[in-house]
Write an enzyme that holds these catalytic residues in place. Sequence first.
Site, PDB file in Angstrom:
ATOM      1  N   CYS A 114      92.628   7.724  15.963  1.00 50.49           N
ATOM      2  CA  CYS A 114      91.537   8.679  16.221  1.00 50.49           C
ATOM      3  C   CYS A 114      91.193   8.796  17.707  1.00 50.49           C
ATOM      4  CB  CYS A 114      90.292   8.289  15.441  1.00 50.49           C
ATOM      5  SG  CYS A 114      90.550   8.337  13.667  1.00 50.49           S
ATOM      6  N   HIS A 252      84.210  12.234  18.733  1.00 51.23           N
ATOM      7  CA  HIS A 252      85.142  12.177  17.605  1.00 51.23           C
ATOM      8  C   HIS A 252      84.363  12.483  16.335  1.00 51.23           C
ATOM      9  CE1 HIS A 252      88.065  11.007  14.737  1.00 51.23           C
ATOM     10  NE2 HIS A 252      87.526   9.835  14.460  1.00 51.23           N
ATOM     11  N   ASN A 282      87.338  14.113   9.068  1.00 52.29           N
ATOM     12  CA  ASN A 282      87.971  13.351  10.148  1.00 52.29           C
ATOM     13  C   ASN A 282      89.441  13.761  10.267  1.00 52.29           C
ATOM     14  OD1 ASN A 282      89.053  11.456  11.865  1.00 52.29           O
ATOM     15  ND2 ASN A 282      88.072   9.699  10.881  1.00 52.29           N
TER      16      ASN A 282
HETATM   17  O1  UT7 Z   1      87.770   7.602  12.710  1.00 50.36           O
HETATM   18  C1  UT7 Z   1      87.339   6.299  12.920  1.00 50.36           C
HETATM   19  C2  UT7 Z   1      87.421   5.500  11.739  1.00 50.36           C
HETATM   20  N1  UT7 Z   1      86.640   5.836  10.614  1.00 50.36           N
HETATM   21  C3  UT7 Z   1      85.315   5.829  10.596  1.00 50.36           C
HETATM   22  O2  UT7 Z   1      84.646   5.893  11.602  1.00 50.36           O
HETATM   23  C4  UT7 Z   1      84.659   5.702   9.280  1.00 50.36           C
HETATM   24  C5  UT7 Z   1      83.640   4.611   9.326  1.00 50.36           C
HETATM   25  N2  UT7 Z   1      82.962   4.369   8.073  1.00 50.36           N
HETATM   26  C6  UT7 Z   1      82.172   5.278   7.448  1.00 50.36           C
HETATM   27  O3  UT7 Z   1      82.072   6.409   7.854  1.00 50.36           O
HETATM   28  C7  UT7 Z   1      81.357   4.798   6.273  1.00 50.36           C
HETATM   29  O4  UT7 Z   1      81.393   3.404   6.213  1.00 50.36           O
HETATM   30  C8  UT7 Z   1      81.827   5.398   4.913  1.00 50.36           C
HETATM   31  C9  UT7 Z   1      81.472   6.864   4.855  1.00 50.36           C
HETATM   32  C10 UT7 Z   1      83.309   5.200   4.747  1.00 50.36           C
HETATM   33  C11 UT7 Z   1      81.093   4.709   3.765  1.00 50.36           C
HETATM   34  O5  UT7 Z   1      79.697   4.809   3.921  1.00 50.36           O
HETATM   35  P1  UT7 Z   1      78.786   3.514   3.798  1.00 50.36           P
HETATM   36  O6  UT7 Z   1      77.390   3.956   3.961  1.00 50.36           O
HETATM   37  O7  UT7 Z   1      79.301   2.489   4.774  1.00 50.36           O
HETATM   38  O8  UT7 Z   1      79.009   3.109   2.296  1.00 50.36           O
HETATM   39  P2  UT7 Z   1      79.582   1.745   1.700  1.00 50.36           P
HETATM   40  O9  UT7 Z   1      81.023   1.622   1.993  1.00 50.36           O
HETATM   41  O10 UT7 Z   1      78.681   0.625   2.086  1.00 50.36           O
HETATM   42  O11 UT7 Z   1      79.403   2.041   0.166  1.00 50.36           O
HETATM   43  C12 UT7 Z   1      78.118   2.325  -0.424  1.00 50.36           C
HETATM   44  C13 UT7 Z   1      78.313   2.630  -1.895  1.00 50.36           C
HETATM   45  C14 UT7 Z   1      79.211   1.627  -2.604  1.00 50.36           C
HETATM   46  O12 UT7 Z   1      78.699   1.440  -3.912  1.00 50.36           O
HETATM   47  P3  UT7 Z   1      77.828   0.138  -4.267  1.00 50.36           P
HETATM   48  O13 UT7 Z   1      78.710  -1.022  -3.962  1.00 50.36           O
HETATM   49  O14 UT7 Z   1      76.607   0.220  -3.389  1.00 50.36           O
HETATM   50  O15 UT7 Z   1      77.539   0.340  -5.720  1.00 50.36           O
HETATM   51  C15 UT7 Z   1      80.526   2.362  -2.693  1.00 50.36           C
HETATM   52  O16 UT7 Z   1      81.314   1.932  -3.791  1.00 50.36           O
HETATM   53  O17 UT7 Z   1      78.940   3.908  -2.035  1.00 50.36           O
HETATM   54  C16 UT7 Z   1      80.088   3.790  -2.881  1.00 50.36           C
HETATM   55  N3  UT7 Z   1      81.071   4.746  -2.483  1.00 50.36           N
HETATM   56  C17 UT7 Z   1      81.097   6.011  -2.952  1.00 50.36           C
HETATM   57  N4  UT7 Z   1      80.314   6.663  -3.841  1.00 50.36           N
HETATM   58  C18 UT7 Z   1      80.588   7.949  -4.099  1.00 50.36           C
HETATM   59  C19 UT7 Z   1      82.087   4.614  -1.596  1.00 50.36           C
HETATM   60  N5  UT7 Z   1      82.766   5.765  -1.473  1.00 50.36           N
HETATM   61  C20 UT7 Z   1      82.172   6.651  -2.313  1.00 50.36           C
HETATM   62  C21 UT7 Z   1      82.412   8.006  -2.626  1.00 50.36           C
HETATM   63  N6  UT7 Z   1      81.604   8.606  -3.513  1.00 50.36           N
HETATM   64  N7  UT7 Z   1      83.413   8.717  -2.060  1.00 50.36           N
END
Ligand code: UT7
Length: 325
Positions: A114, A252, A282
């Site tokens: 990225c 980004h 992204n």
């Molecule tokens: O380009 C550079 C690299 N990439 C990034 O910069 C991405 C960096 N990370 C992120 O943008 C975020 O961490 C994500 C968008 C990937 C995830 O958001 P988050 O607020 O960190 O969520 P999380 O991973 O802590 O998950 C929260 C909840 C989980 O459920 P529980 O364990 O709380 O019941 C996940 O299982 O959201 C759930 N979850 C989803 N729910 C619905 C994870 N993905 C999804 C989804 N739809 N697609």
Amino acid sequence: MNTFSRITGTGSYLPEKILSNKDLESMVDTSDQWIRERTGIVKRHIAADGQTTCDLAQQAAQLAIEAAGKTPREIDLIVVATTTPDKVFPSTACLLQQRLNANGCAAFDVQAVCTGFIYALSVADKFVSTGAAHCALVVGAETFSRVVDWTDRSTCVLFGDGAGAVVLEASEVQGILSSHLHADGAYENLLHVPGGISRGFDLADTEGDPRYTHMKGNEVFKMAVNTLGRIVDETLNANGMKKSDVDWLVPHQANIRIINATARKLNISMEKVVVTVDQHGNTSAASVPLALDTAVRDGRIQRDEVLLLEAFGGGFTWGSVLLRY
Ligand code: UT7
């Protein structure tokens, strides 16, 4: 007299096919509401079958060359940032050179996921400002959808395909003011595609499919926010500038919450931040030049304004470019 480098044209391209959050609801256990709230993404564009990274790069490059008022024959350096090249070799830059009929000039790829476009722009600036090149084409292009597991909701909602490009020319006016590149390979496993040409794709030590992107999203998120906050200070300090000297943040486009955090760090209003993540998710190395081209073409970014470009990605890699447009 010192030679400087300056952007003289921008271009971008998104493939026709759109995949909406609603479409994803029927593919994995997710919802439009979750994706919008947690990421800011509304839709992403997906390359058609047979449409390659070079195809996308070519469209963006042609627009950038046209905007700069150049012909492909005048290009004397091509740097393509991509993680998803058409072939193992030759480089996508060589394929693009042939497509554009810009034969003879140096052409190579840069791989910093990225952060790729920031790396590529920094490298091209070194060539141009030392007189080794006069008219460089710098492209960020990805078909990231090819390295996404479309059954994994934790990653598949985030990524899309696209390309962006700039022409960077020798100039007596200083366009690129500074660039700052970093990497820390200790974080290899937080964001990676485990398989590869040399390791192979039949890997016993990998959970999930080694052909696709694996990410510990939450840990990447925290690192991205902290690291990008630090690079804002590093960039401004290196130029003896204040936060208020920056006219536009061109970040980004990974997650609106990461962009918001960097904007807060810069104390800049969201009206002065170019946000396109809602439109294409992204797109890895393509996202910064896509955002830049969007804001140049819609008239928001004006000549002589100061822009801070920044990115964070797999490696980890991160970096910034401060420039006078
Ligand atoms: O380009 C550079 C690299 N990439 C990034 O910069 C991405 C960096 N990370 C992120 O943008 C975020 O961490 C994500 C968008 C990937 C995830 O958001 P988050 O607020 O960190 O969520 P999380 O991973 O802590 O998950 C929260 C909840 C989980 O459920 P529980 O364990 O709380 O019941 C996940 O299982 O959201 C759930 N979850 C989803 N729910 C619905 C994870 N993905 C999804 C989804 N739809 N697609």
